[in-house]
Scaffold this active site. Structure first.
Site, PDB file in Angstrom:
ATOM      1  N   CYS A 183       0.847  -1.191   0.000  1.00  0.00           N
ATOM      2  CA  CYS A 183       0.000   0.000   0.000  1.00  0.00           C
ATOM      3  C   CYS A 183       0.885   1.244   0.000  1.00  0.00           C
ATOM      4  O   CYS A 183       2.022   1.197   0.474  1.00  0.00           O
ATOM      5  CB  CYS A 183      -0.879  -0.040   1.259  1.00  0.00           C
ATOM      6  SG  CYS A 183      -1.886   1.408   1.578  1.00  0.00           S
ATOM      7  N   GLY A 184       0.355   2.332  -0.485  1.00  0.00           N
ATOM      8  CA  GLY A 184       1.081   3.590  -0.423  1.00  0.00           C
ATOM      9  C   GLY A 184       1.399   4.009   1.002  1.00  0.00           C
ATOM     10  O   GLY A 184       2.338   4.769   1.236  1.00  0.00           O
TER      11      GLY A 184
END
Length: 164
Positions: free
Chosen positions: A37-38
């Protein structure tokens, strides 16, 4: 009787059960995590908080979830290895769970009812939503994924200073 975090159970990455009452008297930060995930770099900030405050009765509990963009597809063992290798995670990581919907972990059903999100929504919107829980097992505050771990330090210190 009022329900608290201490009334729930979870499973560690290795599948062994953990009674959350074992954390009674501690301040906890409960986080739904993801490895792809970012926001994944927040693992470093979460680990820093854990190391800074652990001796004062603080713990981070990570709950991997693959419900958002399939960003944590690995097995529990793969997730644990990734977190350790890439971020030096030493705080407890639990087995992968669902945090929304009918299959949501009962703990998450309770957390989202206790501290709804924006406009009263009980849904977890994305990875790295955080819940600060006091020594008494009650939810103090909910934080959005955009809230960086280091920005929570003052709230954690206040919670640690409070008595259960």
């Amino acid at each position: 009787m009022t329900t608290t975090l201490h009334d729930f159970e979870a499973q560690r990455l290795d599948g062994t059960p953990v009674a959350l009452k074992d954390y009674a008297g501690q301040v906890l930060l409960i986080v739904n995590t993801a490895s792809q995930c970012g926001f994944t770099p927040q693992f470093a900030g979460l680990e820093a908080l854990y190391r800074q405050y652990q001796g004062q009765g603080f713990a981070v509990l990570g709950f991997p979830s693959n419900q958002f963009g399939h960003q944590d597809p690995g097995s529990n063992a793969e997730i644990g290895a990734f977190c350790q290798k890439n971020y030096g995670v030493s705080f407890p990581m639990m087995a992968k769970v669902e945090v929304n919907g009918p299959g949501a972990l009962p703990l998450y059903q309770w957390l989202t009812q206790e501290k709804p999100g924006f406009l009263g929504s009980t849904a977890i919107k994305w990875n790295f939503t955080k819940f600060l829980v006091g020594r008494d097992g009650r939810v103090i505050r909910r934080y959005a994924p955009l809230d960086k771990p280091e920005s929570l330090a003052a709230d954690i210190e206040r919670a640690l200073a409070a008595t259960a």
